[in-house]
Design a protein around this motif. Sequence first.
Motif, PDB file in Angstrom:
ATOM      1  N   UNK A   1       0.850  -1.197   0.000  1.00 32.54           N
ATOM      2  CA  UNK A   1       0.000   0.000   0.000  1.00 32.54           C
ATOM      3  C   UNK A   1       0.881   1.240   0.000  1.00 32.54           C
ATOM      4  N   UNK A   2       0.388   2.294  -0.622  1.00 31.69           N
ATOM      5  CA  UNK A   2       1.085   3.567  -0.586  1.00 31.69           C
ATOM      6  C   UNK A   2       1.051   4.142   0.820  1.00 31.69           C
ATOM      7  N   UNK A   3       2.045   4.944   1.135  1.00 34.67           N
ATOM      8  CA  UNK A   3       2.123   5.574   2.454  1.00 34.67           C
ATOM      9  C   UNK A   3       1.887   7.071   2.297  1.00 34.67           C
ATOM     10  N   UNK A   4       0.951   7.570   3.074  1.00 33.91           N
ATOM     11  CA  UNK A   4       0.554   8.972   3.001  1.00 33.91           C
ATOM     12  C   UNK A   4       0.517   9.564   4.394  1.00 33.91           C
ATOM     13  N   UNK A   5       0.481  10.876   4.447  1.00 34.68           N
ATOM     14  CA  UNK A   5       0.202  11.585   5.690  1.00 34.68           C
ATOM     15  C   UNK A   5      -1.100  12.337   5.480  1.00 34.68           C
ATOM     16  N   UNK A   6      -2.086  12.029   6.308  1.00 36.05           N
ATOM     17  CA  UNK A   6      -3.341  12.772   6.308  1.00 36.05           C
ATOM     18  C   UNK A   6      -3.216  13.866   7.355  1.00 36.05           C
ATOM     19  N   UNK A   7      -3.733  15.042   7.039  1.00 36.27           N
ATOM     20  CA  UNK A   7      -3.666  16.155   7.994  1.00 36.27           C
ATOM     21  C   UNK A   7      -5.021  16.844   8.074  1.00 36.27           C
ATOM     22  N   UNK A   8      -5.324  17.329   9.242  1.00 33.19           N
ATOM     23  CA  UNK A   8      -6.519  18.119   9.479  1.00 33.19           C
ATOM     24  C   UNK A   8      -6.212  19.049  10.635  1.00 33.19           C
TER      25      UNK A   8
ATOM     26  N   UNK B   1       3.660  10.264   0.238  1.00 32.12           N
ATOM     27  CA  UNK B   1       5.066  10.383   0.623  1.00 32.12           C
ATOM     28  C   UNK B   1       6.050   9.793  -0.382  1.00 32.12           C
ATOM     29  N   UNK B   2       7.138  10.524  -0.607  1.00 27.67           N
ATOM     30  CA  UNK B   2       8.246   9.954  -1.374  1.00 27.67           C
ATOM     31  C   UNK B   2       9.041   9.002  -0.478  1.00 27.67           C
TER      32      UNK B   2
ATOM     33  N   UNK C   1       9.430  11.560  -7.499  1.00 29.40           N
ATOM     34  CA  UNK C   1      10.480  10.801  -6.824  1.00 29.40           C
ATOM     35  C   UNK C   1       9.989   9.383  -6.561  1.00 29.40           C
ATOM     36  N   UNK C   2      10.874   8.455  -6.202  1.00 28.01           N
ATOM     37  CA  UNK C   2      10.405   7.115  -5.838  1.00 28.01           C
ATOM     38  C   UNK C   2       9.370   7.226  -4.709  1.00 28.01           C
ATOM     39  N   UNK C   3       8.335   6.409  -4.780  1.00 33.97           N
ATOM     40  CA  UNK C   3       7.231   6.445  -3.822  1.00 33.97           C
ATOM     41  C   UNK C   3       7.486   5.497  -2.662  1.00 33.97           C
TER      42      UNK C   3
ATOM     43  N   UNK D   1       7.571  18.533  -0.868  1.00 26.60           N
ATOM     44  CA  UNK D   1       8.207  17.395  -1.524  1.00 26.60           C
ATOM     45  C   UNK D   1       7.302  16.203  -1.759  1.00 26.60           C
ATOM     46  N   UNK D   2       6.002  16.360  -1.509  1.00 28.73           N
ATOM     47  CA  UNK D   2       5.060  15.252  -1.682  1.00 28.73           C
ATOM     48  C   UNK D   2       3.960  15.657  -2.656  1.00 28.73           C
ATOM     49  N   UNK D   3       3.425  14.683  -3.376  1.00 31.73           N
ATOM     50  CA  UNK D   3       2.198  14.923  -4.119  1.00 31.73           C
ATOM     51  C   UNK D   3       1.078  15.066  -3.102  1.00 31.73           C
TER      52      UNK D   3
END
Length: 172
Positions: A6-13, A66-67, A139-141, A106-108
């Motif tokens: 799975x892709x790794x992301x940061x969710x923010x609120x 995240x890259x 960048x590499x994911x 640096x992130x999509x």
Amino acid sequence: MRAFATGVCVASTYRDTPDGRRHDAVTVNSLGSISLDPPLVSLSFRLGSAFLDDLLATGRWAVSILPASARDTARRLAGPRETRAPHVADLPARPGDRTGALVLAGAGWLECALRDRFDLGDHALVVGDVLATGPDGRPPTLVFLHGRYHAVDDPGSIGVDLSTPGHWGEGI
């Protein structure tokens, strides 16, 4: 599910408090694309999580994809709010123009508005309208597989044209 990358992301609120805006960010690997027209995405959070409570209160969030170079960020934001809070304050991020939620440098990224929520088992699935997106520079994911972070940088990968019907069983 450990065998499913799975892709790794940061969710923010955030939440507006009498002391000002309190941002929060958490590592997630549940980002899903729901629809292209209109653009909709989903995230899943444990019921009762403080992050979910804030997201539901504001109805706004951002997701930074995240890259591979962001492994430390992913690790620092994977714990409970108390351990994440000092790291959130130090993130290389800016408030998104459409939501005010943090977008990591640096992130999509995607900025989203809450469309719906579904309680399923011990988690809530939130569905959001995508309000804005930004590039990542390719960048590499970073992915999560077998309990570890990995970089996806395969120069031999094969591209797929997703602009025509017939992919993933559609239109067949």
